[in-house]
Design an enzyme around this catalytic site. Sequence first.
Site, PDB file in Angstrom:
ATOM      1  N   GLU A  38      -5.820   7.157  -1.147  1.00 34.01           N
ATOM      2  CA  GLU A  38      -5.816   5.975  -0.076  1.00 34.01           C
ATOM      3  C   GLU A  38      -6.520   4.815  -0.827  1.00 34.01           C
ATOM      4  O   GLU A  38      -5.874   3.823  -0.880  1.00 34.01           O
ATOM      5  CB  GLU A  38      -6.396   6.163   1.194  1.00 34.01           C
ATOM      6  CG  GLU A  38      -5.471   7.286   1.958  1.00 34.01           C
ATOM      7  CD  GLU A  38      -3.846   6.921   2.212  1.00 34.01           C
ATOM      8  OE1 GLU A  38      -3.746   5.793   2.326  1.00 34.01           O
ATOM      9  OE2 GLU A  38      -3.239   7.901   2.251  1.00 34.01           O
ATOM     10  N   HIS A  77       0.779  -1.312  -0.232  1.00 38.14           N
ATOM     11  CA  HIS A  77      -0.044   0.168  -0.022  1.00 38.14           C
ATOM     12  C   HIS A  77       0.911   1.315   0.136  1.00 38.14           C
ATOM     13  O   HIS A  77       0.601   2.335  -0.617  1.00 38.14           O
ATOM     14  CB  HIS A  77      -0.881   0.035   1.250  1.00 38.14           C
ATOM     15  CG  HIS A  77      -1.608   1.277   1.406  1.00 38.14           C
ATOM     16  ND1 HIS A  77      -2.830   1.391   0.901  1.00 38.14           N
ATOM     17  CD2 HIS A  77      -1.451   2.507   1.944  1.00 38.14           C
ATOM     18  CE1 HIS A  77      -3.418   2.590   1.474  1.00 38.14           C
ATOM     19  NE2 HIS A  77      -2.267   3.231   1.916  1.00 38.14           N
ATOM     20  N   GLU A  78       1.790   1.192   0.818  1.00 37.75           N
ATOM     21  CA  GLU A  78       2.801   2.549   1.128  1.00 37.75           C
ATOM     22  C   GLU A  78       3.635   2.577  -0.595  1.00 37.75           C
ATOM     23  O   GLU A  78       3.660   3.711  -0.728  1.00 37.75           O
ATOM     24  CB  GLU A  78       3.755   2.109   2.119  1.00 37.75           C
ATOM     25  CG  GLU A  78       2.892   2.207   3.470  1.00 37.75           C
ATOM     26  CD  GLU A  78       1.961   3.664   3.679  1.00 37.75           C
ATOM     27  OE1 GLU A  78       2.257   4.775   3.264  1.00 37.75           O
ATOM     28  OE2 GLU A  78       0.905   3.200   4.453  1.00 37.75           O
ATOM     29  N   ASP A 123      -4.843   1.160  -2.213  1.00 38.39           N
ATOM     30  CA  ASP A 123      -5.646  -0.092  -1.702  1.00 38.39           C
ATOM     31  C   ASP A 123      -5.718  -1.064  -2.899  1.00 38.39           C
ATOM     32  O   ASP A 123      -5.113  -2.316  -2.836  1.00 38.39           O
ATOM     33  CB  ASP A 123      -6.864   0.124  -0.964  1.00 38.39           C
ATOM     34  CG  ASP A 123      -6.737   0.400   0.347  1.00 38.39           C
ATOM     35  OD1 ASP A 123      -5.542   0.601   1.107  1.00 38.39           O
ATOM     36  OD2 ASP A 123      -7.713   0.957   0.984  1.00 38.39           O
ATOM     37  N   HIS A 171       1.748   4.353  -2.832  1.00 36.43           N
ATOM     38  CA  HIS A 171       1.626   5.720  -2.792  1.00 36.43           C
ATOM     39  C   HIS A 171       2.835   6.321  -3.928  1.00 36.43           C
ATOM     40  O   HIS A 171       2.650   7.360  -4.412  1.00 36.43           O
ATOM     41  CB  HIS A 171       1.674   6.216  -1.456  1.00 36.43           C
ATOM     42  CG  HIS A 171       0.279   6.186  -0.779  1.00 36.43           C
ATOM     43  ND1 HIS A 171      -0.677   6.812  -1.332  1.00 36.43           N
ATOM     44  CD2 HIS A 171       0.061   5.783   0.291  1.00 36.43           C
ATOM     45  CE1 HIS A 171      -1.689   6.635  -0.336  1.00 36.43           C
ATOM     46  NE2 HIS A 171      -1.111   5.659   0.882  1.00 36.43           N
TER      47      HIS A 171
END
Length: 420
Positions: free
Chosen positions: A357, A277-278, A361, A281
């Site tokens: 976000e 997930h990070e 995901d 980004h």
Amino acid sequence: MKKLMKWGIIPFIVYAIMLYVYLWYIADSSLPQELIGTRADPHTFMTEKEIMLANEYSKIRNFFYFLSYPYEWFVYGAILFLGFSKTFQQWAEKITRFRILQAGIFIFWFSFWTTLAILPLKLFRYYFARQYQISIQPLPDWIQDQLISFWEGLVLLWIVIIVVYFLMSRFQKYWWIITWILFIPFVFFFMYIQPVLIDPLYNDFYPMKDKQLEEKILALASEVDVSADRVWEVNMSEKTNSINAYVTGVGGNSRIVLWDTLLQRLHEEEILFIMAHELGHYVLHHVTLGVTGYIVFSLGVFYLVYRLTKLMLKKWGRQMRIQRMEEFASLPILLLLISVILFAASPVTNYVSRHMEHTADVYAIELTGNQDAAIGAFQEITKAGLSEVNPPTLIKIFRYTHPPMVDRIHFIQNYTEETN
């Protein structure tokens, strides 16, 4: 003082009562009927006591959040209309004739008294975080963090107002756009130094201890062409039971950081999903897009502050004993307006953040393909932070930079089912 009571204290008390009634008696956080019994239902992964504590703590946390903004505005207004801001400026002018030093003296007294005024709310938040065992930080350590924050803020604000008020005195009509132009490199410079100079003031960062897991995280990063040679761990277990991970910094100072609480509470596959997930980004350029949007948005903020400050001084300058915008005493006006504008814009900025976000995901579930790990990670994050699974709409709009857990878990479950 009568005007302060009429336009400040009494409305604030009425607002606080209305806020309390809304959060405790009106706001609806019940789960939609179609989600009851699914993995998004907290009753499937939390005990009744945990659900009760999460509901209680969420109400308290939301209450103090929505109380803190008008309270901050009231403090700024009191400093202005009771003449304290002008007094701080006069103290500085009596001590020295050098404007740079005057700025430092003014900032010290202004920061000291505003910090003292806002401290009760911070103490209440700390107290309840301790009561609900979200925070485990001892009071002396908490005070130390507050002192570090005070001096850090003082130094940064000193630098900023030296530049801004110099521009005000030289370019009365165009200072706001010149300030914005200088603001752009400052943002990137701050992002560059934050991981190596600012963050270590509050916590200890060290290379990840679990080398096997680090290798898997770095392999995941390499798979999506993210350059990284190590993963950092931070000792948040000394302060909190919450869990988190993030990618921070720019250029050579960018870091992948995991809280040690995350490593303690999540299984390996769950940790890899969070890291995916990070990394999402990073790969989806959310940092670049976010900073670009923030810079563009700040141009409008600077212009509004310029226009509204002129209007406020024209209407109330005499009562505040401030004649010109370039007086240091006008600083609370600038901070008041910035705070109001940011709060008013938060539904839009939060919506953009929630969208980013959500796409992260999606990226993470496509990269890992592990539905159980994703849902398990979100469930554990909910339990660790006593998060409200399905917050009321108003709370979601003004507070949530991430989608509520009910939406995240439900989406991942359906997304996997649709693609299998």
